[in-house]
Design a protein around this motif. Sequence first.
Motif, PDB file in Angstrom:
ATOM      1  N   SER A  26       0.812  -1.118  -0.059  1.00 50.37           N
ATOM      2  CA  SER A  26       0.005   0.229   0.003  1.00 50.37           C
ATOM      3  C   SER A  26       0.918   1.344  -0.066  1.00 50.37           C
ATOM      4  O   SER A  26       0.688   2.167  -0.835  1.00 50.37           O
ATOM      5  CB  SER A  26      -0.960  -0.055   1.353  1.00 50.37           C
ATOM      6  OG  SER A  26      -1.748   1.326   1.282  1.00 50.37           O
ATOM      7  N   SER A  27       1.850   1.193   0.934  1.00 51.86           N
ATOM      8  CA  SER A  27       2.612   2.658   0.996  1.00 51.86           C
ATOM      9  C   SER A  27       3.508   2.635  -0.093  1.00 51.86           C
ATOM     10  O   SER A  27       3.918   3.769  -0.698  1.00 51.86           O
ATOM     11  CB  SER A  27       3.463   2.425   2.344  1.00 51.86           C
ATOM     12  OG  SER A  27       2.908   2.733   3.328  1.00 51.86           O
ATOM     13  N   ARG A  28       3.939   1.447  -0.743  1.00 51.04           N
ATOM     14  CA  ARG A  28       4.933   1.672  -2.087  1.00 51.04           C
ATOM     15  C   ARG A  28       4.064   1.958  -3.354  1.00 51.04           C
ATOM     16  O   ARG A  28       4.376   3.052  -4.024  1.00 51.04           O
ATOM     17  CB  ARG A  28       5.490   0.257  -2.350  1.00 51.04           C
ATOM     18  CG  ARG A  28       6.545   0.296  -3.614  1.00 51.04           C
ATOM     19  CD  ARG A  28       7.230  -0.887  -3.738  1.00 51.04           C
ATOM     20  NE  ARG A  28       6.101  -1.975  -4.530  1.00 51.04           N
ATOM     21  CZ  ARG A  28       6.695  -3.074  -4.773  1.00 51.04           C
ATOM     22  NH1 ARG A  28       7.900  -3.491  -4.513  1.00 51.04           N
ATOM     23  NH2 ARG A  28       5.913  -3.937  -5.345  1.00 51.04           N
ATOM     24  N   ASP A  38       0.232  -1.973  -7.134  1.00 52.48           N
ATOM     25  CA  ASP A  38       0.802  -2.308  -5.822  1.00 52.48           C
ATOM     26  C   ASP A  38      -0.582  -2.280  -4.860  1.00 52.48           C
ATOM     27  O   ASP A  38      -0.693  -2.897  -3.915  1.00 52.48           O
ATOM     28  CB  ASP A  38       1.776  -1.286  -5.413  1.00 52.48           C
ATOM     29  CG  ASP A  38       3.188  -1.639  -5.667  1.00 52.48           C
ATOM     30  OD1 ASP A  38       3.369  -2.755  -5.893  1.00 52.48           O
ATOM     31  OD2 ASP A  38       4.146  -0.834  -5.533  1.00 52.48           O
ATOM     32  N   LEU A  39      -1.231  -1.008  -5.112  1.00 53.95           N
ATOM     33  CA  LEU A  39      -2.361  -0.954  -4.306  1.00 53.95           C
ATOM     34  C   LEU A  39      -3.539  -2.227  -4.603  1.00 53.95           C
ATOM     35  O   LEU A  39      -4.106  -2.528  -3.547  1.00 53.95           O
ATOM     36  CB  LEU A  39      -3.030   0.504  -4.408  1.00 53.95           C
ATOM     37  CG  LEU A  39      -2.354   1.659  -4.297  1.00 53.95           C
ATOM     38  CD1 LEU A  39      -2.636   2.831  -4.633  1.00 53.95           C
ATOM     39  CD2 LEU A  39      -2.231   1.782  -2.643  1.00 53.95           C
ATOM     40  N   GLN A  63      -5.730  -7.054  -2.739  1.00 51.93           N
ATOM     41  CA  GLN A  63      -5.770  -8.874  -2.671  1.00 51.93           C
ATOM     42  C   GLN A  63      -5.406  -9.468  -1.450  1.00 51.93           C
ATOM     43  O   GLN A  63      -5.812 -10.714  -1.161  1.00 51.93           O
ATOM     44  CB  GLN A  63      -4.928  -9.254  -3.814  1.00 51.93           C
ATOM     45  CG  GLN A  63      -5.475  -8.820  -5.336  1.00 51.93           C
ATOM     46  CD  GLN A  63      -4.528  -9.049  -6.502  1.00 51.93           C
ATOM     47  OE1 GLN A  63      -3.503  -9.622  -6.431  1.00 51.93           O
ATOM     48  NE2 GLN A  63      -5.076  -8.357  -7.662  1.00 51.93           N
ATOM     49  N   LEU A  64      -4.268  -8.988  -0.758  1.00 46.81           N
ATOM     50  CA  LEU A  64      -3.817  -9.495   0.505  1.00 46.81           C
ATOM     51  C   LEU A  64      -4.766  -9.426   1.526  1.00 46.81           C
ATOM     52  O   LEU A  64      -4.589  -9.727   2.805  1.00 46.81           O
ATOM     53  CB  LEU A  64      -2.422  -8.934   0.503  1.00 46.81           C
ATOM     54  CG  LEU A  64      -1.200  -9.457  -0.261  1.00 46.81           C
ATOM     55  CD1 LEU A  64       0.007  -8.630  -0.080  1.00 46.81           C
ATOM     56  CD2 LEU A  64      -1.073 -11.001  -0.064  1.00 46.81           C
ATOM     57  N   GLY A  65      -5.805  -8.500   1.427  1.00 43.76           N
ATOM     58  CA  GLY A  65      -6.738  -8.430   2.435  1.00 43.76           C
ATOM     59  C   GLY A  65      -6.929  -7.066   3.057  1.00 43.76           C
ATOM     60  O   GLY A  65      -7.526  -6.927   4.042  1.00 43.76           O
ATOM     61  N   LEU A  66      -6.129  -6.152   2.767  1.00 43.48           N
ATOM     62  CA  LEU A  66      -5.884  -4.948   3.201  1.00 43.48           C
ATOM     63  C   LEU A  66      -7.236  -3.971   2.708  1.00 43.48           C
ATOM     64  O   LEU A  66      -7.112  -3.848   1.559  1.00 43.48           O
ATOM     65  CB  LEU A  66      -4.682  -4.137   3.088  1.00 43.48           C
ATOM     66  CG  LEU A  66      -4.430  -2.781   3.839  1.00 43.48           C
ATOM     67  CD1 LEU A  66      -4.499  -3.024   5.296  1.00 43.48           C
ATOM     68  CD2 LEU A  66      -2.901  -2.238   3.646  1.00 43.48           C
ATOM     69  N   VAL A  98      -5.977   2.244   1.023  1.00 38.55           N
ATOM     70  CA  VAL A  98      -5.998   1.642   0.050  1.00 38.55           C
ATOM     71  C   VAL A  98      -6.887   2.155  -1.050  1.00 38.55           C
ATOM     72  O   VAL A  98      -6.636   2.483  -2.366  1.00 38.55           O
ATOM     73  CB  VAL A  98      -6.131  -0.038   0.076  1.00 38.55           C
ATOM     74  CG1 VAL A  98      -6.134  -0.604  -0.933  1.00 38.55           C
ATOM     75  CG2 VAL A  98      -4.710  -0.515   0.901  1.00 38.55           C
ATOM     76  N   PHE A  99      -8.129   2.261  -0.552  1.00 36.39           N
ATOM     77  CA  PHE A  99      -9.160   2.915  -1.558  1.00 36.39           C
ATOM     78  C   PHE A  99      -8.944   4.116  -1.937  1.00 36.39           C
ATOM     79  O   PHE A  99      -8.836   4.523  -3.073  1.00 36.39           O
ATOM     80  CB  PHE A  99     -10.456   2.899  -0.913  1.00 36.39           C
ATOM     81  CG  PHE A  99     -10.830   1.603  -0.529  1.00 36.39           C
ATOM     82  CD1 PHE A  99     -11.551   0.810  -1.689  1.00 36.39           C
ATOM     83  CD2 PHE A  99     -11.045   0.902   0.454  1.00 36.39           C
ATOM     84  CE1 PHE A  99     -12.164  -0.706  -1.518  1.00 36.39           C
ATOM     85  CE2 PHE A  99     -11.537  -0.385   0.897  1.00 36.39           C
ATOM     86  CZ  PHE A  99     -12.077  -1.171  -0.378  1.00 36.39           C
TER      87      PHE A  99
END
Length: 373
Positions: A128-130, A146-147, A152-155, A160-161
Motif C-alpha cells: 500500500s505504501s509503495r 501495488d494498491l 488482494q492480500l486483504g487490506l 488503499v481505496f
Amino acid sequence: MKPFIITLCFLCACIPSQGQTDSKLYKNAQFLLAKGKFKQSIRNFKKVIKNEGDSPGAYFNIGQGKLHLKNYESAIVDFTTALELRPKFPEAYYQRGLAKARLKNFENAIEDFSEAITLKSDYSEAYSSRGTAKNDLKNYEKALDDLNKAFQLGLRSDLVFGGRGRSKFHLGDYEGAMDDYNQALSINPNHAPFYCNRGLLKESLKNPSGALSDYNRAIKIDPKHAISYTNRGNLRSKQNDFRSAIKDHTKAIKVDPSYPIPYINRGVARVRSNRKDYKGSIKDFTKAIQMAPNMALPYNNRGLSKYNLGYFRESMDDFDKAIELDPNYAFSYRNRGKSRIELKQNSQACIDFKRAIQLGDSDANEFIEKHCN
C-alpha cells in the motif's frame, strides 16, 4: 494545477527486544509507545539500551516514536541502526520507508518498501505504501498494481481505496475513482484529503456544485488544509468569482506560507478580475518563483503581466527563463513572440510562433497570419 495530499499509513507496531529478556523497563516503554506517549517512550527505550545493551527492537521503537513526532531524519538513523543489528527486519525497512516518504524521498522509500516485501511477501501495508509513493512519483499504473495487490492480500484500509482512487483518476477511470473515493470515505468520513481529491474528480465530471461541497467539507474537517482552499479558489475562478477566489488563495497562503501554488493561482485571479491587478500579480508570481525557482509556470505568468503593463523587454526575460526550464512550453514561445513583435523583432517572433504551433498551440496561427506573411 491539481495537487494532491501525500497520505501514508503510520503503524505503531511495538517490537519485542529480539532475543533479550523483556525487562519491566522495556515493557513499560512499549506501553507508553502504544499509548501515544512518544517522548516518554523514547526516553525509556534509551534507558533499556544503556542498561541492557543494543537491541534492534529498542532502536526500532525509538524510531517509531520519532516518526510520530515528525522527527523523520532522526527516525531514519534509528531504523538504520535496528537494521544493522538485525538485517532481516521487514518492519524496520517499512517504517524507514515511511520516514523517507515523509521527507519526499520517494525513490529511496520505494527501495525500502520493496526490501520489506522481499523479506515478507504478504506485507500488505508495504504494498500500500509503495503504491502511495509511486503515486507521488506520478507512476500511476504501477501504483495501482501495488494498491490492488494490497487489496488482494486483504487490506481494506481507507488509504488503499483513497490511493486507488488517485491512481484511477489520473489514468482516466473516473467511475472507478469515484467508487474508490466513496469507499475510502465510508471507512474514514473525517479525512479531509479524500474530500479534496474527490472534489477534483467531480470537477472533471462537470459537477462543480458537488466539487464545491467536497472542498467545503474538507475545510470544515481540517481548517488548515491548504490544498482544499487552493482547489476551491480555482473552482471559484472558473465561475468568475474572483474576489472569493483571491480570498481562498490568501487563506491557503496563511495556512501554509511555504506552498507556491496559491501564489500562482492568486496572481492569475488578480489578472482575471475586473481590477486587472497586474502589479499585484507580479508580486505573487515573484514570490512563487522565489519558492520554486525551477518551475516554468510562474515565469510565464509574470512575463504576461509585464507584457500587459508594457514592459516588453522585461517580459521577454521571463519567457526566456520559462523556455529554458521547459523547452516544450508552447505558450511561452507564443508569448515571447508577442513581446518580440512589440520590440520590432518580427523575424524572431515568427520563429517563436511557428515553434508554438509545432508544440500544439494552435492559437499561435493568428499571429502567423497577421505578422509573418
